[in-house]
Enzyme design. Structure first.
Site, short mmCIF file in Angstrom:
data_model
loop_
_atom_site.label_atom_id
_atom_site.label_comp_id
_atom_site.label_asym_id
_atom_site.label_seq_id
_atom_site.Cartn_x
_atom_site.Cartn_y
_atom_site.Cartn_z
N GLY A 219 0.90 -1.37 -0.11
CA GLY A 219 0.01 -0.08 0.13
C GLY A 219 0.84 1.22 -0.02
CG ASN B 44 1.57 3.83 -5.99
OD1 ASN B 44 2.12 4.75 -6.22
ND2 ASN B 44 2.05 2.76 -6.54
CD GLN C 199 8.21 0.25 -4.81
OE1 GLN C 199 9.17 0.59 -3.91
NE2 GLN C 199 7.25 -0.59 -4.71
CG ASN D 47 -3.45 -0.42 -12.93
OD1 ASN D 47 -3.54 -0.62 -12.01
ND2 ASN D 47 -2.72 -0.97 -14.01
CG HIS E 140 1.95 -1.73 -16.06
ND1 HIS E 140 1.38 -3.11 -15.71
CD2 HIS E 140 2.66 -2.06 -17.34
CE1 HIS E 140 2.26 -3.98 -16.36
NE2 HIS E 140 2.81 -3.21 -17.25
CB THR F 13 -10.26 -0.67 -21.54
OG1 THR F 13 -8.87 -0.80 -22.09
CG2 THR F 13 -10.25 1.01 -21.52
CD GLU G 283 -5.38 -3.85 -25.46
OE1 GLU G 283 -4.30 -3.92 -25.57
OE2 GLU G 283 -6.22 -2.93 -25.79
CG MET H 111 -1.06 -7.66 -7.26
SD MET H 111 -0.30 -6.96 -8.66
CE MET H 111 0.54 -8.30 -9.51
#
Length: 209
Positions: free
Chosen positions: A12, A14, A171, A107, A109, A141, A143, A90
């Site tokens: 956690g 982020n 990070q 999100n 990535h 989305t 994808e 995840m």
């Protein structure tokens, strides 16, 4: 003030950066709930320390991904979210979940998308001897890691870098740009239209999809 719900699976960090940004008035909103699919996720403890409602939603209690995501939606919607943030969550989300929160689901990535969707991005960067690595914040989305890109940050890959050193340096950039993107969405400057992200009406990336 916008209501922000954050989904996590682990430490956690982020989430903590987002909480800090809200409390420093860098985001016009508040984290109103935190949900995890892992009972031992330290992010749940971070939420409790910050007096934010925190929930473990146990995947083993549901027949399949669709049923689990329905339970998540019910829990999230109780907080009337304006923004739903995936911060190291995840699990692959069902189409129904993604559609339900379309245009307000973000999100982050750990790669310079569209390179390296999925897992083990640091390992792939080192194996391919890339000169740069980075992160991407994007709308979600159906994808996997393929939604409209909002903002990226990149770092040089150093000769002595390892997966761990790359992760640590990545990070630091995550904590900087994720709250920034969430702030844009909270201020209604950021929008998703025709599978593309726009900031103040200007397209942020060419439509790659």
């Amino acid at each position: 003030m916008k209501n922000i719900v954050v989904l996590i699976s682990g430490n956690g960090s982020n989430l903590q950066a987002i909480i800090n940004a809200c409390r420093a008035n860098k985001i016009t909103g508040n984290v109103v709930a935190v949900l995890s699919n892992k009972a031992d996720a330290y992010g749940l403890e971070r939420a409790k320390i910050a007096n934010i409602p925190a929930y473990f939603v146990d995947p083993t209690l549901y027949n399949d991904r669709a049923d689990y995501d329905k339970a998540l939606i019910e829990q999230i919607d109780a907080y009337q979210p304006d923004i739903v943030v995936l911060a190291g969550f995840m699990r692959i989300l069902s189409p129904d979940f993604v559609t339900h929160y379309q245009h307000k689901l973000l999100n982050i990535h750990p790669s310079l998308l569209p390179k390296y969707p999925g897992l083990h991005t640091h390992r792939q960067v080192l194996a391919n001897k890339d000169s740069f690595h980075g992160i991407t914040v994007h709308f979600v989305t159906e994808e996997l890691d393929g939604g409209p890109m909002i903002i990226q940050a990149r770092i040089p890959v150093l000769p002595d870098d390892t997966e761990q050193s790359l992760q640590t340096r990545i990070q630091a950039e995550e904590y900087r740009i994720y709250p920034l993107a969430i702030g844009w969405l909270a201020d209604e400057r950021l929008k998703m239209q025709n599978n593309q992200a726009f900031l103040d009406g200007i397209a942020l990336f060419d439509n790659l999809g």
